[in-house]
Design a protein around this motif. Sequence first.
Motif, PDB file in Angstrom:
ATOM      1  N   ASP A 193      -7.143   4.483   2.377  1.00 50.91           N
ATOM      2  CA  ASP A 193      -7.487   3.301   1.593  1.00 50.91           C
ATOM      3  C   ASP A 193      -8.382   3.695   0.414  1.00 50.91           C
ATOM      4  O   ASP A 193      -9.417   4.345   0.615  1.00 50.91           O
ATOM      5  CB  ASP A 193      -8.208   2.278   2.476  1.00 50.91           C
ATOM      6  N   PRO A 194      -8.042   3.308  -0.829  1.00 54.05           N
ATOM      7  CA  PRO A 194      -8.830   3.730  -1.996  1.00 54.05           C
ATOM      8  C   PRO A 194     -10.237   3.139  -2.008  1.00 54.05           C
ATOM      9  O   PRO A 194     -11.163   3.782  -2.504  1.00 54.05           O
ATOM     10  CB  PRO A 194      -7.998   3.225  -3.182  1.00 54.05           C
ATOM     11  N   ALA A 235       7.832  10.946  -3.137  1.00 56.34           N
ATOM     12  CA  ALA A 235       6.800  11.963  -2.890  1.00 56.34           C
ATOM     13  C   ALA A 235       5.430  11.468  -3.347  1.00 56.34           C
ATOM     14  O   ALA A 235       4.425  11.660  -2.663  1.00 56.34           O
ATOM     15  CB  ALA A 235       7.166  13.259  -3.616  1.00 56.34           C
ATOM     16  N   GLU A 236       5.400  10.789  -4.501  1.00 53.65           N
ATOM     17  CA  GLU A 236       4.136  10.260  -4.999  1.00 53.65           C
ATOM     18  C   GLU A 236       3.587   9.201  -4.055  1.00 53.65           C
ATOM     19  O   GLU A 236       2.378   9.178  -3.747  1.00 53.65           O
ATOM     20  CB  GLU A 236       4.329   9.662  -6.396  1.00 53.65           C
ATOM     21  N   ALA A 237       4.455   8.310  -3.589  1.00 52.08           N
ATOM     22  CA  ALA A 237       4.024   7.248  -2.692  1.00 52.08           C
ATOM     23  C   ALA A 237       3.481   7.823  -1.380  1.00 52.08           C
ATOM     24  O   ALA A 237       2.452   7.354  -0.856  1.00 52.08           O
ATOM     25  CB  ALA A 237       5.179   6.293  -2.414  1.00 52.08           C
ATOM     26  N   GLU A 238       4.146   8.838  -0.834  1.00 47.97           N
ATOM     27  CA  GLU A 238       3.692   9.441   0.406  1.00 47.97           C
ATOM     28  C   GLU A 238       2.357  10.171   0.218  1.00 47.97           C
ATOM     29  O   GLU A 238       1.474  10.117   1.089  1.00 47.97           O
ATOM     30  CB  GLU A 238       4.750  10.416   0.923  1.00 47.97           C
ATOM     31  N   ALA A 239       2.216  10.861  -0.929  1.00 47.15           N
ATOM     32  CA  ALA A 239       0.966  11.578  -1.201  1.00 47.15           C
ATOM     33  C   ALA A 239      -0.203  10.609  -1.338  1.00 47.15           C
ATOM     34  O   ALA A 239      -1.303  10.854  -0.834  1.00 47.15           O
ATOM     35  CB  ALA A 239       1.116  12.424  -2.457  1.00 47.15           C
ATOM     36  N   VAL A 240       0.039   9.482  -2.006  1.00 48.53           N
ATOM     37  CA  VAL A 240      -1.002   8.474  -2.175  1.00 48.53           C
ATOM     38  C   VAL A 240      -1.349   7.853  -0.830  1.00 48.53           C
ATOM     39  O   VAL A 240      -2.530   7.642  -0.501  1.00 48.53           O
ATOM     40  CB  VAL A 240      -0.546   7.398  -3.178  1.00 48.53           C
ATOM     41  N   MET A 279       0.827  -1.203   0.000  1.00 53.71           N
ATOM     42  CA  MET A 279       0.000   0.000   0.000  1.00 53.71           C
ATOM     43  C   MET A 279       0.859   1.249   0.000  1.00 53.71           C
ATOM     44  O   MET A 279       0.577   2.215  -0.678  1.00 53.71           O
ATOM     45  CB  MET A 279      -0.923   0.001   1.223  1.00 53.71           C
ATOM     46  N   SER A 280       2.004   1.196   0.758  1.00 50.85           N
ATOM     47  CA  SER A 280       2.844   2.369   0.874  1.00 50.85           C
ATOM     48  C   SER A 280       3.510   2.721  -0.440  1.00 50.85           C
ATOM     49  O   SER A 280       3.908   3.854  -0.646  1.00 50.85           O
ATOM     50  CB  SER A 280       3.913   2.166   1.955  1.00 50.85           C
ATOM     51  N   ARG A 281       3.651   1.742  -1.338  1.00 51.44           N
ATOM     52  CA  ARG A 281       4.290   2.018  -2.617  1.00 51.44           C
ATOM     53  C   ARG A 281       3.277   2.047  -3.757  1.00 51.44           C
ATOM     54  O   ARG A 281       3.649   1.925  -4.913  1.00 51.44           O
ATOM     55  CB  ARG A 281       5.352   0.950  -2.918  1.00 51.44           C
ATOM     56  N   MET A 282       1.987   2.196  -3.442  1.00 55.83           N
ATOM     57  CA  MET A 282       0.976   2.202  -4.488  1.00 55.83           C
ATOM     58  C   MET A 282       1.139   3.431  -5.370  1.00 55.83           C
ATOM     59  O   MET A 282       1.336   4.536  -4.894  1.00 55.83           O
ATOM     60  CB  MET A 282      -0.428   2.194  -3.873  1.00 55.83           C
ATOM     61  N   LYS A 283       1.065   3.222  -6.674  1.00 53.35           N
ATOM     62  CA  LYS A 283       1.189   4.300  -7.628  1.00 53.35           C
ATOM     63  C   LYS A 283      -0.115   5.120  -7.685  1.00 53.35           C
ATOM     64  O   LYS A 283      -1.202   4.627  -7.383  1.00 53.35           O
ATOM     65  CB  LYS A 283       1.501   3.767  -9.022  1.00 53.35           C
ATOM     66  N   LYS A 284       0.060   6.344  -8.136  1.00 59.14           N
ATOM     67  CA  LYS A 284      -1.074   7.260  -8.213  1.00 59.14           C
ATOM     68  C   LYS A 284      -2.176   6.735  -9.136  1.00 59.14           C
ATOM     69  O   LYS A 284      -3.359   6.755  -8.776  1.00 59.14           O
ATOM     70  CB  LYS A 284      -0.589   8.628  -8.688  1.00 59.14           C
ATOM     71  N   GLU A 285      -1.804   6.267 -10.324  1.00 60.85           N
ATOM     72  CA  GLU A 285      -2.795   5.809 -11.288  1.00 60.85           C
ATOM     73  C   GLU A 285      -3.539   4.575 -10.776  1.00 60.85           C
ATOM     74  O   GLU A 285      -4.742   4.430 -11.001  1.00 60.85           O
ATOM     75  CB  GLU A 285      -2.129   5.518 -12.639  1.00 60.85           C
ATOM     76  N   GLU A 286      -2.832   3.685 -10.101  1.00 60.94           N
ATOM     77  CA  GLU A 286      -3.478   2.505  -9.548  1.00 60.94           C
ATOM     78  C   GLU A 286      -4.462   2.894  -8.458  1.00 60.94           C
ATOM     79  O   GLU A 286      -5.577   2.353  -8.369  1.00 60.94           O
ATOM     80  CB  GLU A 286      -2.428   1.546  -8.993  1.00 60.94           C
TER      81      GLU A 286
END
Length: 449
Positions: free
Chosen positions: A61-62, A51-56, A1-8
Amino acid sequence: MSRMKKEEYLRILAEQIRCKQARTQVTQEIRSHIEEQEEFYISEGLAREEAEAEAVKEMGDPVEAGAALDLVHRPRMTWGWIALVGGLYGAGYILLKLLQSNFSEENFITGDYLKWLLVGLVVMVLVCYVDYSRIGRWAREITVAAFIVMFAGIYVFGEQINGLQQWMRLPLLSVSLNVRLLCFLFVPLYAAVVYHYRGQGYLAIGKCFLWMLPALCIAMRIHSVVTGLLLFFIFLLILSFAVFQGWFKVSRGKTLLCFGGGTILLAGAGYLKLFLFGPEYQLMRVTNFLSLGNGEEMYQIGQLRGLLNGSRWIGSGEGEKAVKAVNGLMPGMDYGLMYIIVCYGILAAVLIIVILAALFIGFMGISLGQRNRLGSIIGFGCTAAFLVQLLFYVMMNTGLLPIGSVYCPFLTYGGTGVLVTNTLIGLLLSIYRYQDVPLDAGTESICVY
């Protein structure tokens, strides 16, 4: 979850939102939040990927976030409103049947009313479930197409009744449509056209006046002055509403003052033209109504007022005896309110009008409370049409306006009237239904001045 990409993350979140109209706008809004937070972390020294991973991660939880957004941005159920409208139609039908039993020589209702009522309710539900914002995108094109179809239809399928060609007979469907009432379908289209010119200046206001012409030309083509006046008044209310809300780069006070003064001058010029060049019968009608003559129409208005003066607050009065004594004095289809007064009393008529006015004012409140301005102005136009029709109906039934034909929702029988009324109500319910659903960005990019 911590490394989830923005698009995903956005894909999973969007899958939880069932309303397609809301999905794009909500996803875009969440994307903007993520990107803003991402830029903040980059300014703090993190690499873009981190930065992207932290922002996501900060968004949560999506699935849970998407489910919460789905509850907020989803169409509202409108079955309560639909049931209310159906109940009013049922009550109106019973009332018309009672009047028919008391005044059998008049035509309050015919055998195919229930068929038209059923068709009208189906139309209302279908329109309710259509995204009204599509009118905003194609309002001008739809207006031009409607004008061409109606104008051509009058020539090809026009049916002359009592010397006027105000009906269209469709042979394939074996039905006749009242062109006067069909003209009111231009009202929401005109409201959407006014919305299109928001953020512009005086030239845009001039264009809005020109867009009144299609409906007014149809009204003049069928020689219905009353319909033309009603439509012009409703259109002017819609345009004044937009000006008052600050949608145009103009002086609101001066513009609204010009609207009022221009309307008075136009009315004066119209009467002068009628006095100098108009047909004699039209001049006689206006002259008689202004009590400058004593023609047949003034005699009818006098009789109408006499019937009302003989009525009581509760129950039938002397007016009922007079109506029964004079066969066909006033057509029941247009003067149902007068028959209600003389048969059941003034209080019954007042109660009915208050109920209808409360319904339309309630719709007006819903429209004015819309965050989306397209829905606000379309809803304002539809409710203004109902309130103006109701006002003219009351004034004509009480002798304050010349004798003529006017339609009142729920109180006047007519297949075309039921279809037009339910189409406009369907639009109002669509506005209510989609008020929490974000529209496409192109329909709500507005500048307020």
